[in-house]
Design a protein around this motif. Structure first.
Motif, short mmCIF file in Angstrom:
data_model
loop_
_atom_site.label_atom_id
_atom_site.label_comp_id
_atom_site.label_asym_id
_atom_site.label_seq_id
_atom_site.Cartn_x
_atom_site.Cartn_y
_atom_site.Cartn_z
N ALA A 2 -20.68 -6.67 -71.78
CA ALA A 2 -20.32 -5.66 -72.78
C ALA A 2 -18.81 -5.48 -72.79
CB ALA A 2 -20.99 -4.34 -72.44
N ASP A 3 -18.28 -5.29 -73.98
CA ASP A 3 -16.84 -5.04 -74.11
C ASP A 3 -16.48 -3.75 -73.38
OD1 ASP A 3 -16.63 -7.27 -75.64
OD2 ASP A 3 -16.59 -6.20 -77.56
N ASP A 4 -15.34 -3.78 -72.71
CA ASP A 4 -14.83 -2.57 -72.07
C ASP A 4 -15.76 -1.97 -71.04
OD1 ASP A 4 -12.35 -2.60 -73.26
OD2 ASP A 4 -13.11 -1.61 -75.06
N CYS A 5 -16.57 -2.81 -70.39
CA CYS A 5 -17.40 -2.31 -69.29
C CYS A 5 -16.76 -2.73 -67.97
CB CYS A 5 -18.82 -2.83 -69.38
SG CYS A 5 -19.80 -2.42 -67.90
N LEU A 6 -16.40 -1.74 -67.17
CA LEU A 6 -15.73 -2.01 -65.89
C LEU A 6 -16.55 -2.93 -64.99
CD1 LEU A 6 -13.47 -1.39 -63.83
CD2 LEU A 6 -14.81 0.62 -63.14
N PHE A 7 -17.85 -2.67 -64.87
CA PHE A 7 -18.64 -3.45 -63.92
C PHE A 7 -18.98 -4.83 -64.47
CE2 PHE A 7 -20.27 0.32 -61.14
CZ PHE A 7 -18.98 0.52 -60.68
N CYS A 8 -19.07 -5.01 -65.78
CA CYS A 8 -19.17 -6.37 -66.32
C CYS A 8 -17.92 -7.16 -65.95
CB CYS A 8 -19.31 -6.34 -67.84
SG CYS A 8 -20.97 -6.02 -68.45
N LYS A 9 -16.77 -6.52 -66.06
CA LYS A 9 -15.50 -7.21 -65.76
C LYS A 9 -15.38 -7.51 -64.27
CE LYS A 9 -12.96 -5.58 -69.76
NZ LYS A 9 -12.04 -4.58 -70.29
N ILE A 10 -15.81 -6.58 -63.43
CA ILE A 10 -15.77 -6.82 -61.99
C ILE A 10 -16.72 -7.97 -61.64
CG2 ILE A 10 -16.51 -5.83 -59.77
CD1 ILE A 10 -15.11 -3.25 -60.56
N ALA A 11 -17.93 -7.96 -62.19
CA ALA A 11 -18.90 -9.02 -61.88
C ALA A 11 -18.41 -10.38 -62.35
CB ALA A 11 -20.25 -8.68 -62.51
#
Ligand code: AMP
Ligand code: ZN
Length: 115
Positions: A2-11
């Motif tokens: 998802a755009d702008d999702c912190l945990f998507c970016k961390i994963a």
């Protein structure tokens, strides 16, 4: 993702974190603001905003998340003394990041009920 999702970016490795476990389905890392000596978060790589948004298609995924968390708790040495799993949901539940995550807390005696 998802755009702008912190945990998507961390994963995805786009934002650095202190990794404790990684596979094709899950990523686990240390909480940046630990509430106990051991405080890990395990997230599915699949973006699900809150636990109540998990559907029948996520049933096995959520089961596997707990089994992976058990392995992390074992590796952290917190199983025998005792530990806690927490999933916060929505504002009153204390959810601040809207990508489901299981807190793995241990390393000290935890009080009950939570504040
Ligand atoms: P919750 O309040 O249940 O949504 O939990 C979110 C958790 O994510 C909190 O315990 C935060 O300390 C933690 N957190 C927020 N940003 C980061 C980050 N960049 N790395 C690791 N943990 C984080
Ligand atoms: Zn996400």
């Amino acid at each position: 993702m998802a755009d702008d999702c912190l945990f998507c970016k961390i994963a995805a490795g786009e934002i650095p974190s202190d990794e404790v476990y990684s596979d094709e389905e899950f990523y686990a890392f240390r909480d940046i603001n630990p509430g106990a000596p051991t405080h890990c978060l395990i997230v599915p790589r699949k973006h699900i905003a809150r636990i109540t948004e998990a559907g029948p298609e996520d049933e096995a995924l959520l089961g596997r998340m707990f089994l992976r968390a058990n392995a992390i708790a074992e590796a952290e040495g917190i199983v025998e003394p005792g530990f806690r799993y927490v999933i916060n949901c929505n504002e009153d539940g204390g959810q601040t990041v809207y990508h489901i995550h299981l807190h793995i807390l241990g390393g000290r005696a935890l009080s009950w009920p939570p504040g």
